[in-house]
Design an enzyme around this catalytic site. Structure first.
Site, PDB file in Angstrom:
ATOM      1  N   ALA A 123       0.856  -1.191   0.000  1.00  0.00           N
ATOM      2  CA  ALA A 123       0.000   0.000   0.000  1.00  0.00           C
ATOM      3  C   ALA A 123       0.886   1.231   0.000  1.00  0.00           C
ATOM      4  CB  ALA A 123      -0.886  -0.013   1.245  1.00  0.00           C
ATOM      5  N   GLY A 148       0.842  -5.200   0.769  1.00  0.00           N
ATOM      6  CA  GLY A 148      -0.253  -5.305  -0.190  1.00  0.00           C
ATOM      7  C   GLY A 148       0.204  -5.888  -1.524  1.00  0.00           C
ATOM      8  N   GLU A 173       0.042  -9.516  -1.020  1.00  0.00           N
ATOM      9  CA  GLU A 173      -1.387  -9.861  -0.955  1.00  0.00           C
ATOM     10  C   GLU A 173      -2.023  -9.834  -2.341  1.00  0.00           C
ATOM     11  OE1 GLU A 173      -2.030  -6.800   2.033  1.00  0.00           O
ATOM     12  OE2 GLU A 173      -2.701  -8.334   3.441  1.00  0.00           O
ATOM     13  N   GLU A 179       4.111  -5.291   7.333  1.00  0.00           N
ATOM     14  CA  GLU A 179       3.256  -4.258   7.941  1.00  0.00           C
ATOM     15  C   GLU A 179       3.534  -4.077   9.430  1.00  0.00           C
ATOM     16  OE1 GLU A 179       2.229  -6.682   5.908  1.00  0.00           O
ATOM     17  OE2 GLU A 179       0.738  -5.923   4.480  1.00  0.00           O
TER      18      GLU A 179
HETATM   19  C1  HXC Z   1       4.965   4.685  -0.609  1.00  0.00           C
HETATM   20  C2  HXC Z   1       7.012   3.885  -1.246  1.00  0.00           C
HETATM   21  C3  HXC Z   1       6.668   2.586  -0.821  1.00  0.00           C
HETATM   22  C4  HXC Z   1       5.368   2.404  -0.264  1.00  0.00           C
HETATM   23  C5  HXC Z   1       8.671   2.526  -1.596  1.00  0.00           C
HETATM   24  N1  HXC Z   1       8.250   3.798  -1.714  1.00  0.00           N
HETATM   25  N2  HXC Z   1       7.711   1.770  -1.044  1.00  0.00           N
HETATM   26  N3  HXC Z   1       6.168   4.918  -1.139  1.00  0.00           N
HETATM   27  N4  HXC Z   1       4.567   3.475  -0.175  1.00  0.00           N
HETATM   28  N5  HXC Z   1       4.932   1.210   0.137  1.00  0.00           N
HETATM   29  C6  HXC Z   1       8.991   4.935  -2.254  1.00  0.00           C
HETATM   30  C7  HXC Z   1      10.083   5.384  -1.302  1.00  0.00           C
HETATM   31  O1  HXC Z   1       9.551   6.237  -0.328  1.00  0.00           O
HETATM   32  C8  HXC Z   1      11.013   6.092  -2.252  1.00  0.00           C
HETATM   33  O2  HXC Z   1      10.482   7.363  -2.541  1.00  0.00           O
HETATM   34  C9  HXC Z   1      10.943   5.251  -3.502  1.00  0.00           C
HETATM   35  O3  HXC Z   1       9.703   4.537  -3.429  1.00  0.00           O
HETATM   36  C10 HXC Z   1      12.061   4.249  -3.590  1.00  0.00           C
HETATM   37  O4  HXC Z   1      12.092   3.503  -2.370  1.00  0.00           O
HETATM   38  P1  HXC Z   1      13.453   3.063  -1.681  1.00  0.00           P
HETATM   39  O5  HXC Z   1      13.122   2.589  -0.324  1.00  0.00           O
HETATM   40  O6  HXC Z   1      14.482   4.129  -1.820  1.00  0.00           O
HETATM   41  O7  HXC Z   1      13.866   1.841  -2.638  1.00  0.00           O
HETATM   42  P2  HXC Z   1      14.704   0.527  -2.299  1.00  0.00           P
HETATM   43  O8  HXC Z   1      15.914   0.886  -1.475  1.00  0.00           O
HETATM   44  O9  HXC Z   1      14.880  -0.146  -3.606  1.00  0.00           O
HETATM   45  O10 HXC Z   1      13.762  -0.349  -1.351  1.00  0.00           O
HETATM   46  C11 HXC Z   1      12.571  -0.904  -1.877  1.00  0.00           C
HETATM   47  C12 HXC Z   1      11.678  -1.429  -0.721  1.00  0.00           C
HETATM   48  C13 HXC Z   1      11.419  -0.298   0.278  1.00  0.00           C
HETATM   49  C14 HXC Z   1      12.365  -2.595  -0.035  1.00  0.00           C
HETATM   50  C15 HXC Z   1      10.398  -1.925  -1.410  1.00  0.00           C
HETATM   51  O11 HXC Z   1      10.993   0.869  -0.441  1.00  0.00           O
HETATM   52  C16 HXC Z   1      10.351  -0.645   1.285  1.00  0.00           C
HETATM   53  O12 HXC Z   1      10.651  -1.311   2.264  1.00  0.00           O
HETATM   54  N6  HXC Z   1       9.131  -0.141   1.067  1.00  0.00           N
HETATM   55  C17 HXC Z   1       8.050  -0.296   2.001  1.00  0.00           C
HETATM   56  C18 HXC Z   1       7.540  -1.713   2.017  1.00  0.00           C
HETATM   57  C19 HXC Z   1       6.395  -1.907   3.017  1.00  0.00           C
HETATM   58  O13 HXC Z   1       6.562  -1.629   4.210  1.00  0.00           O
HETATM   59  N7  HXC Z   1       5.244  -2.314   2.526  1.00  0.00           N
HETATM   60  C20 HXC Z   1       4.035  -2.484   3.323  1.00  0.00           C
HETATM   61  C21 HXC Z   1       3.175  -1.276   3.176  1.00  0.00           C
HETATM   62  S1  HXC Z   1       1.727  -1.375   4.194  1.00  0.00           S
HETATM   63  P3  HXC Z   1      11.417   8.679  -2.648  1.00  0.00           P
HETATM   64  O14 HXC Z   1      10.453   9.784  -2.849  1.00  0.00           O
HETATM   65  O15 HXC Z   1      12.202   8.768  -1.388  1.00  0.00           O
HETATM   66  O16 HXC Z   1      12.296   8.395  -3.849  1.00  0.00           O
HETATM   67  C22 HXC Z   1       0.716  -2.352   3.310  1.00  0.00           C
HETATM   68  C23 HXC Z   1      -0.621  -2.601   3.937  1.00  0.00           C
HETATM   69  C24 HXC Z   1      -1.515  -3.393   3.017  1.00  0.00           C
HETATM   70  O17 HXC Z   1       1.016  -2.832   2.252  1.00  0.00           O
HETATM   71  C25 HXC Z   1      -2.955  -3.245   3.398  1.00  0.00           C
HETATM   72  C26 HXC Z   1      -3.907  -3.683   2.330  1.00  0.00           C
HETATM   73  C27 HXC Z   1      -3.712  -3.113   0.972  1.00  0.00           C
END
Ligand code: HXC
Length: 261
Positions: free
Chosen positions: A65, A112, A115, A135
């Site tokens: 998400a 997500g 999922e 999450e």
């Molecule tokens: C918003 C995101 C994002 C996310 C990455 N970005 N994931 N923005 N939401 N989920 C953005 C970063 O802020 C960054 O923006 C750019 O994408 C690149 O990300 P980096 O972290 O610099 O890239 P990298 O080092 O390659 O790492 C990739 C990654 C990491 C491992 C995927 O970004 C990450 O851990 N993302 C979050 C993963 C996560 O926690 N997902 C769960 C979300 S909650 P800028 O502007 O700085 O360039 C969820 C709930 C689901 O999914 C509920 C039902 C739908």
């Protein structure tokens, strides 16, 4: 229809949806998910399409998400929107699509994203694929099937560990655990997924839809009920022209020509 966050293509009878928000690692923002719902709906309604591939391309499937979109939301916002179900129709529609959807996953499929892949009918993974439900690391939890589908597929221990610690699973572990149907080199992922989808799309669409419905019933019904549903679906294939054609072609040692009737 044109899309801002997707690339939507067709190859023969295969519909291909590529999540395309590379700057945010294909994070599933509401606009993206709404577009995804529209693209899937269009393929579902299109008689020229027999199967769908959902991919994020060869770098990343989806990072979950959109955390920045959700950051300031409160319970009432999320509850009234019934997020993620109500706000973004694709989540709800995924579960009711009757045409098969293959997830082709390269790179991260997190939160997500994992999922979404699990909501597809099967997952083909690139050797670079990484699955996780991180999450909990954000102080929240999976909300689109992570605790449910993952537990049903990989079992309680792995699902608990992944959801409770956020530990990620690589492609090989995912294959051992049964989360993915098979692992292919990343350079071949798209072609392999389209090939599998094309194989399905050339078969009898009614039979394909009944198979999908029956396999899904294995996760939702007691065994006796599932077996009864399967038997009835099997019997009903004897009402189709395609079943007659398939068996006649076998007996005549020729290739069948299915019409989807
Ligand atoms: C918003 C995101 C994002 C996310 C990455 N970005 N994931 N923005 N939401 N989920 C953005 C970063 O802020 C960054 O923006 C750019 O994408 C690149 O990300 P980096 O972290 O610099 O890239 P990298 O080092 O390659 O790492 C990739 C990654 C990491 C491992 C995927 O970004 C990450 O851990 N993302 C979050 C993963 C996560 O926690 N997902 C769960 C979300 S909650 P800028 O502007 O700085 O360039 C969820 C709930 C689901 O999914 C509920 C039902 C739908």
């Amino acid at each position: 229809m044109s899309y801002d966050h997707l690339i939507v293509e067709t190859e023969g009878r295969v519909g291909i949806v590529t999540l395309h928000r590379p700057a945010a690692r294909n994070a599933l923002s509401t606009p993206l998910v709404n577009e995804l719902g529209a693209a899937l709906e269009a393929f579902e309604q299109d008689p020229a399409i027999g199967a769908i591939v959902l991919t994020g391309g060869d770098q990343v499937f989806a990072a979950g998400a959109d955390i920045k979109e959700l950051q300031e939301a409160g319970f009432v916002d999320i509850f009234l929107a019934d997020f993620p179900h109500g706000r973004a129709a694709a989540w709800k529609r995924m579960a009711t699509l009757r045409k098969p959807v293959i997830a082709a996953v390269a790179g991260f499929a997190l939160g997500g994203g994992c999922e979404l892949a699990m909501a597809c009918d099967f997952i083909l993974a690139a050797d670079t694929a990484v699955f996780g439900q991180p999450e909990v690391l954000l102080g929240t939890m999976p909300g689109a099937g992570g605790t449910q589908r993952l537990a049903r597929v990989v079992g309680k221990s792995k699902a608990m560990e992944m959801c409770l610690t956020g530990r990620r699973m690589d492609a090989q572990e995912a294959e051992r655990a049964g989360l993915v149907s098979r692992v292919v080199p990343v350079a071949e992922l798209r072609a392999e997924a389209v090939k599998a989808a094309a194989t399905i799309a050339a078969l009898s669409l009614p039979a394909v839809m009944m198979i999908k419905e029956s396999v899904n019933a294995a996760y939702e019904t007691p065994l006796a009920e599932g077996l009864r549903l399967e038997r009835r679906a099997f019997q009903s294939t004897f009402a189709t022209e395609d079943r007659r054609e398939g068996m006649a072609a076998f007996a005549a040692k020729r290739k069948p020509e299915f019409k989807g009737r």
